[in-house]
Design an enzyme around this catalytic site. Structure first.
Site, mmCIF file in Angstrom:
data_model
loop_
_atom_site.group_PDB
_atom_site.id
_atom_site.type_symbol
_atom_site.label_atom_id
_atom_site.label_comp_id
_atom_site.label_asym_id
_atom_site.label_seq_id
_atom_site.Cartn_x
_atom_site.Cartn_y
_atom_site.Cartn_z
ATOM 1 N N TYR A 26 0.841 -1.196 0.000
ATOM 2 C CA TYR A 26 0.000 0.000 0.000
ATOM 3 C C TYR A 26 0.877 1.248 0.000
ATOM 4 O O TYR A 26 0.633 2.213 0.708
ATOM 5 C CB TYR A 26 -0.943 -0.009 1.214
ATOM 6 N N SER A 54 0.678 1.091 7.272
ATOM 7 C CA SER A 54 -0.348 1.389 6.267
ATOM 8 C C SER A 54 -1.674 0.682 6.549
ATOM 9 O O SER A 54 -2.674 0.976 5.892
ATOM 10 C CB SER A 54 0.155 0.976 4.874
ATOM 11 N N ASP A 84 11.098 -4.226 -5.507
ATOM 12 C CA ASP A 84 11.718 -5.340 -6.218
ATOM 13 C C ASP A 84 12.494 -6.256 -5.287
ATOM 14 O O ASP A 84 12.420 -7.482 -5.376
ATOM 15 C CB ASP A 84 12.678 -4.813 -7.299
ATOM 16 N N GLN A 87 10.382 -8.725 -3.188
ATOM 17 C CA GLN A 87 9.341 -9.543 -3.819
ATOM 18 C C GLN A 87 9.632 -11.041 -3.762
ATOM 19 O O GLN A 87 8.742 -11.834 -3.476
ATOM 20 C CB GLN A 87 9.139 -9.110 -5.275
ATOM 21 N N HIS A 109 6.233 -4.063 -12.592
ATOM 22 C CA HIS A 109 7.606 -3.986 -13.097
ATOM 23 C C HIS A 109 8.086 -5.416 -13.285
ATOM 24 O O HIS A 109 7.783 -6.291 -12.478
ATOM 25 C CB HIS A 109 8.503 -3.223 -12.123
ATOM 26 N N GLU A 232 18.022 25.040 -11.562
ATOM 27 C CA GLU A 232 17.276 25.405 -12.772
ATOM 28 C C GLU A 232 16.958 24.217 -13.672
ATOM 29 O O GLU A 232 16.261 24.359 -14.677
ATOM 30 C CB GLU A 232 18.055 26.475 -13.547
ATOM 31 N N SER A 253 16.226 31.020 -24.249
ATOM 32 C CA SER A 253 16.800 32.062 -25.094
ATOM 33 C C SER A 253 17.536 31.459 -26.286
ATOM 34 O O SER A 253 17.936 30.289 -26.270
ATOM 35 C CB SER A 253 17.785 32.905 -24.280
#
Length: 332
Positions: A26, A54, A84, A87, A109, A232, A253
């Site tokens: 979760y 959770s 991963d 699992q 995945h 930036e 620019s």
């Protein structure tokens, strides 16, 4: 190479009516899948370990919560949405005993299936539905009446209906309203790892750090180096995300665009291209996955050492100080 894209009209949510969907985990994706499926009128169980933080959160959201073992026994479709590296152990310990003919094992995945860490029996369906966005976006876009694009893949089709069921699941989380691209576990896993390592995480992190170090080494203030080489970056990424490289170049620019064309290939040159090819070779051969699996089995000594080393980098120290000057960057 042409791909097949599926939409709402290609998916029948009715295929999942009367069947229980066990969402294991979760976290970011787990909460989004579980809530979207519930809101689509499907029977959802959340599987968590006893004592999970959770557990109460999921219950307060109106979801039925069980232990992983109980959820795996009850679920007709079992979606693995835990990290991963956890699992395989979880599957071997709590899910494999519950698998029986006619069930479906699902992933977001392909790592553990592609690299044979999890090898389901041949009498179950194995499929993937992988939204191309973080869980909070998958959830928010769904509540706004739209959806996040996703990938689907079929590894085993024991029932003869694995694709139809995967598409129904994708519709349940809202993905077919945006479009679902068919792929394979192999292609999803290898491209995902390559993107993370060469660009999204590894490449960008190394590029930012190296540029920062180059300016500081040349005598420029670290604060200026941070703003120009790190802060930036979000502006540029947001422009690319919105409209591709051409929109980014349109928005900056002419000076910046000219520097893009003339200096970019000097930084990302043929040596870097060959390094990227080596990264991809190591992913495709399984070398990188084997090293990561062994690192986890050893208790992650190198992983934690690298994490700690980078946390102390001057870029991070300066950045933390500068971000304190910008309270709008903090989450709510």
């Amino acid at each position: 190479m042409a791909v097949t894209i599926y939409y709402d009209a290609d998916a029948d949510l009715g295929r999942l009516k009367g069947r229980k969907i066990a969402v294991i985990g979760y976290g970011s994706q787990g909460h989004a899948h579980a809530l979207n499926l519930k809101d689509s009128g499907l029977d959802v169980i959340v599987g968590l370990y006893k004592g999970s933080r959770s557990w109460e959160t999921a219950q307060q959201a109106g979801l039925h919560v069980m232990t992983v073992e109980e959820a795996a026994q009850a679920g007709d479709l079992i979606m693995m949405l835990v990290p991963d590296q956890t699992q395989k152990d979880l599957y071997d310990r709590a899910i494999r005993p519950a698998m029986r003919p006619g069930k479906t094992l699902m992933f977001a995945h392909g790592f553990n299936i592609h690299f044979n860490q999890i090898v389901p029996s041949a009498d179950v369906d194995v499929s993937m539905v992988a939204p191309k966005g973080p869980g909070h976006i998958v959830r928010r876009i769904f509540t706004e009446g739209a959806g996040t694009p996703a990938l689907i893949a079929i590894q085993q089709n024991a029932s003869g209906h694995a694709r139809e069921d995967a598409l129904a699941y994708a519709k349940g989380i809202g993905a077919t309203s945006a479009g679902v691209i068919e792929t394979t576990f192999k292609d999803e896993t290898e491209t995902d790892l390559f993107g993370e390592q060469s660009v999204l995480c590894g490449g960008v992190s190394a590029l930012v750090k190296t540029a920062f170090e180059t300016l500081v080494e040349a005598g420029y203030p670290a604060e200026l180096a941070y703003f120009e080489c790190c802060h930036e970056l979000k502006l540029i990424v947001d422009l690319i995300y919105q409209g591709g490289l051409s929109y980014m170049r349109y928005s900056v620019s002419d000076t910046a665009e000219y520097g893009d064309y003339t200096s970019g290939p000097k930084v990302i040159d043929d040596h870097v291209r060959e390094s990227m090819r080596e990264v991809l070779r190591n992913i495709r051969s399984g070398i990188w996955a084997r090293n990561w699996i062994l690192e986890n089995q050893a208790g992650r000594p190198n992983f934690y050492a690298m994490r700690n080393q980078d946390a102390d980098h001057e870029l991070e120290v300066v950045g933390k100080r500068l971000r304190a000057m910008m309270p709008w960057l903090k989450g709510k």
